[in-house]
Design a protein around this motif. Structure first.
Motif, PDB file in Angstrom:
ATOM      1  N   ASP A  74      32.246 -92.823 -50.613  1.00  0.00           N
ATOM      2  CA  ASP A  74      32.452 -92.819 -52.157  1.00  0.00           C
ATOM      3  C   ASP A  74      31.055 -92.570 -52.738  1.00  0.00           C
ATOM      4  N   PRO A  75      30.493 -90.919 -52.434  1.00  0.00           N
ATOM      5  CA  PRO A  75      29.209 -91.319 -52.953  1.00  0.00           C
ATOM      6  C   PRO A  75      28.863 -90.966 -53.957  1.00  0.00           C
ATOM      7  N   THR A  76      30.072 -90.994 -55.217  1.00  0.00           N
ATOM      8  CA  THR A  76      30.479 -90.615 -56.872  1.00  0.00           C
ATOM      9  C   THR A  76      30.160 -92.533 -56.756  1.00  0.00           C
ATOM     10  N   ALA A  77      30.371 -93.226 -56.162  1.00  0.00           N
ATOM     11  CA  ALA A  77      30.501 -94.926 -56.730  1.00  0.00           C
ATOM     12  C   ALA A  77      29.522 -94.866 -57.270  1.00  0.00           C
ATOM     13  N   PRO A  78      29.235 -96.409 -58.452  1.00  0.00           N
ATOM     14  CA  PRO A  78      28.211 -97.098 -59.383  1.00  0.00           C
ATOM     15  C   PRO A  78      27.733 -97.709 -58.164  1.00  0.00           C
ATOM     16  N   GLY A  79      26.360 -97.578 -58.096  1.00  0.00           N
ATOM     17  CA  GLY A  79      25.491 -98.656 -57.077  1.00  0.00           C
ATOM     18  C   GLY A  79      25.533 -98.052 -55.903  1.00  0.00           C
ATOM     19  N   VAL A  80      25.219 -96.901 -56.013  1.00  0.00           N
ATOM     20  CA  VAL A  80      24.743 -96.678 -54.038  1.00  0.00           C
ATOM     21  C   VAL A  80      23.847 -97.130 -53.065  1.00  0.00           C
ATOM     22  N   LEU A  81      22.794 -97.490 -54.461  1.00  0.00           N
ATOM     23  CA  LEU A  81      21.711 -98.221 -53.930  1.00  0.00           C
ATOM     24  C   LEU A  81      22.064-100.097 -53.093  1.00  0.00           C
ATOM     25  N   ASP A  82      23.002-100.383 -53.855  1.00  0.00           N
ATOM     26  CA  ASP A  82      23.532-101.450 -53.365  1.00  0.00           C
ATOM     27  C   ASP A  82      24.413-101.279 -52.437  1.00  0.00           C
ATOM     28  N   VAL A  83      25.309-100.585 -52.279  1.00  0.00           N
ATOM     29  CA  VAL A  83      26.216-100.113 -51.643  1.00  0.00           C
ATOM     30  C   VAL A  83      25.681 -99.944 -49.567  1.00  0.00           C
ATOM     31  N   LEU A  84      24.175 -99.687 -49.983  1.00  0.00           N
ATOM     32  CA  LEU A  84      23.103 -99.100 -49.257  1.00  0.00           C
ATOM     33  C   LEU A  84      22.858-100.396 -48.631  1.00  0.00           C
ATOM     34  N   ASP A  85      22.340-101.507 -48.856  1.00  0.00           N
ATOM     35  CA  ASP A  85      22.293-102.109 -48.879  1.00  0.00           C
ATOM     36  C   ASP A  85      22.936-103.572 -47.941  1.00  0.00           C
ATOM     37  N   SER A  86      24.150-103.466 -48.783  1.00  0.00           N
ATOM     38  CA  SER A  86      24.950-103.851 -48.220  1.00  0.00           C
ATOM     39  C   SER A  86      25.631-104.090 -47.058  1.00  0.00           C
ATOM     40  N   VAL A  87      25.860-102.293 -47.049  1.00  0.00           N
ATOM     41  CA  VAL A  87      26.104-101.805 -44.879  1.00  0.00           C
ATOM     42  C   VAL A  87      24.655-102.361 -44.321  1.00  0.00           C
ATOM     43  N   VAL A  88      23.903-102.070 -44.641  1.00  0.00           N
ATOM     44  CA  VAL A  88      22.770-102.696 -43.666  1.00  0.00           C
ATOM     45  C   VAL A  88      22.959-104.019 -43.467  1.00  0.00           C
ATOM     46  N   GLU A  89      23.158-103.810 -44.473  1.00  0.00           N
ATOM     47  CA  GLU A  89      23.357-105.934 -44.164  1.00  0.00           C
ATOM     48  C   GLU A  89      24.435-106.531 -43.027  1.00  0.00           C
ATOM     49  N   ALA A  90      25.586-105.602 -43.489  1.00  0.00           N
ATOM     50  CA  ALA A  90      26.269-106.404 -42.461  1.00  0.00           C
ATOM     51  C   ALA A  90      26.114-105.757 -41.234  1.00  0.00           C
TER      52      ALA A  90
END
Length: 536
Positions: free
Chosen positions: A473-489
């Motif tokens: 979902d590239p239109t979801a708010p907080g893309v940078l936070d999503v990326l950080d969470s994906v990488v951390e996981a």
């Protein structure tokens, strides 16, 4: 290793043998009807007679588009029966690739469908050796200018006569097949009659083919491996050009198929279909997808990796093993196959087919690795090519081992685990990083639609893990936070050398026509960017 025996026959001799054993048996079945082994053998004779008349000699190279139809089978064996070499022309490639194949292989006559004939005719002035283009799919005789309808070509030749005996050398070149070119310009691979007959026998043994088998071919083109192994066994081959897996299952049921050959992408599509994944409904509604074909014993996949989850789900729903194999053009192509009895191990590409040896060796030193260690996959056996076009022999070491360019390990059960391509792996502090292994961890994250990993050049560590992601979902708010969470996981599940240190959002992962990530072009782009950053 037990001695593996295969017949000392020319490849077209397998067809003659099958026609003599059971002339009325079905050889090929399509939507237009069927051809018996006697009919297919006679049709191959017609092709051979035409080529003898048109060429006046043996040893020429004849192009043939490996379309999924019955004419391919007849032309394939007819070319070989005439004493010439068949050059496989992929009907899916564009004009430049087609011209490259014909130039490199010095093709003199080509049997191709109309669309391919149009490309060849347009570039004929750059192919001075090409003397005839024969169109195989124009029964009404309407063909591009300067091309010849197949019916006219075959009628021009005298009727086949009893063939005089010609000394046979099993190491004579039978076929030129081009690599996919995913790591460079496609190379012409020279395969002999011995290579192809041996691999037909190996494939038939590994896949448990016999005269009672009905193999359903649901692939985009007609690969000689599936044709040769079916003819070796005297089996019937059903051709299913539809890309829809549901159509292939329905046809398998109607024709009594015992073996279904298809692509991982099509199996993934089937497994992902919620209607199929849920199984028969309990609410009285009809099940929208066909169930297990009654005679089906196995589903076989090849060309790229099959996700274990897809294999498990489909095996459960269909009630038969869903297996994959491994090989490459240089090896005719099959070297490994999972076994229906499950002895080859979960998550592997299977054990070596009969008469084949496999080991892994250190990528730089060539020293064999200890059991369970990761290294470059090496293979030797009778299916190893004669060499590339323009080269005198295959690139092997002193003991005859051919390095595949793949990185893998051999498990305790003898199954081969293919980790990655040698060209794709990179080192972080001298530790090998497999992009595919990192991608597999990320693929389980529902927030990611697709991803690709390559090495970002680093002067200290060698290379860092760079991740390109397509978000679900590239239109979801907080893309940078999503990326950080994906990488951390993901990093929590990866080793120190596999840690993701750079990440970017992509609109789409660049892929080849076969669906593989275009890592080579990505590496070039990242090298330029890294150099620009270092100079800034």
């Amino acid at each position: 290793m037990p001695i593996f025996r295969y017949p000392e026959l020319p490849l077209d001799g397998l067809l003659r043998r099958a026609a003599l054993r059971d002339p009325a048996a079905c050889a090929v079945r399509t939507a237009h009807g069927m051809r018996t082994y006697a009919e297919l053998d006679a049709r191959a004779d017609r092709y051979a007679a035409y080529l003898e008349h048109a060429l006046g000699r043996r040893g020429a190279r004849v192009g043939i588009a490996n379309t999924l139809d019955e004419e391919f089978a007849a032309a394939w064996y007819g070319i070989l029966r005439s004493g010439n070499t068949a050059v496989l022309l992929n009907p899916l490639v564009r004009a430049a690739g087609l011209r490259h194949m014909c130039e490199d292989a010095r093709v003199e006559i080509a049997f191709v469908p109309t669309a391919t004939a149009e490309l060849l005719v347009k570039t004929a002035d750059r192919l001075p050796l090409l003397r005839a283009v024969v169109v195989t799919d124009a029964p009404d005789g309407i063909v591009p200018a300067d091309a010849v309808p197949l019916c006219v070509a075959l009628d021009r030749a005298p009727r086949p006569e009893p063939r005089r005996a010609v000394p046979f050398d099993p190491d004579t070149e039978a076929c030129v097949q081009f690599t996919t070119g995913t790591t460079g310009r496609p190379k012409g691979v020279r395969l002999t009659h011995r290579n192809l007959v041996a691999n037909a026998a190996q494939t038939a043994a590994a896949h448990h083919l016999d005269a009672g088998s009905v193999t359903l071919n649901n692939l985009p083109v007609h690969y000689p491996m599936h044709l040769n192994s079916a003819v070796y066994a005297g089996a019937c081959q059903v051709l299913c050009p539809s890309p829809r897996p549901a159509a292939a299952l329905a046809l398998a049921d109607r024709t009594g198929a015992t073996h279904l050959y298809t692509l991982p992408a099509r199996l993934h599509q089937l497994a992902a279909d919620i209607r199929f994944a849920e199984g028969p409904r309990g609410d009285g509604l009809p099940h929208p997808l066909p169930g297990r074909p009654e005679r089906l014993t196995v589903v076989l996949s090849g060309g790229s990796a099959l996700a274990p989850a897809d294999a498990r789900l489909l095996a459960e729903r269909l009630g038969v093993p869903v297996l994959q194999g491994y090989g490459m053009v240089e090896l005719s192509p099959l070297t490994h196959s999972q076994r229906p009895d499950g002895r080859s191990g979960t998550g592997t590409v299977g054990a070596p087919v009969p008469g084949t040896e496999c080991r892994v060796a250190h990528p730089r030193t060539g020293v064999p690795c200890a059991p369970g260690e990761t290294g470059q996959v090496q293979v030797r056996g009778p299916q190893l090519m004669a060499g590339y076009l323009g080269e005198s022999g295959p690139p092997v070491d002193a003991d005859g081992w051919f390095s595949t360019g793949d990185i893998g390990r051999i498990g305790p059960d003898g199954g081969l685990h293919v980790v990655d391509r040698l060209d794709d792996v990179f080192s972080y502090d001298s530790q090998l990083v497999s992009p595919t292994a990192v991608e597999a961890v990320l693929a389980a994250d529902p927030r990611i639609e697709d991803c690709v990993v390559v090495g970002w050049p680093d002067p200290v560590h060698g290379a860092l893990v760079w991740l390109g992601v397509v978000l679900a979902d590239p239109t979801a708010p907080g893309v940078l936070d999503v990326l950080d969470s994906v990488v951390e996981a993901a990093n929590a599940q990866l080793g120190p050398h596999e840690q993701i240190r750079r990440v970017e959002v992509l609109e789409a992962v660049p892929r080849t026509p076969a669906g593989k990530p275009e890592r080579r072009s990505l590496r070039r782009a990242l090298r330029r960017r890294a150099a620009a950053e270092a100079a800034a």
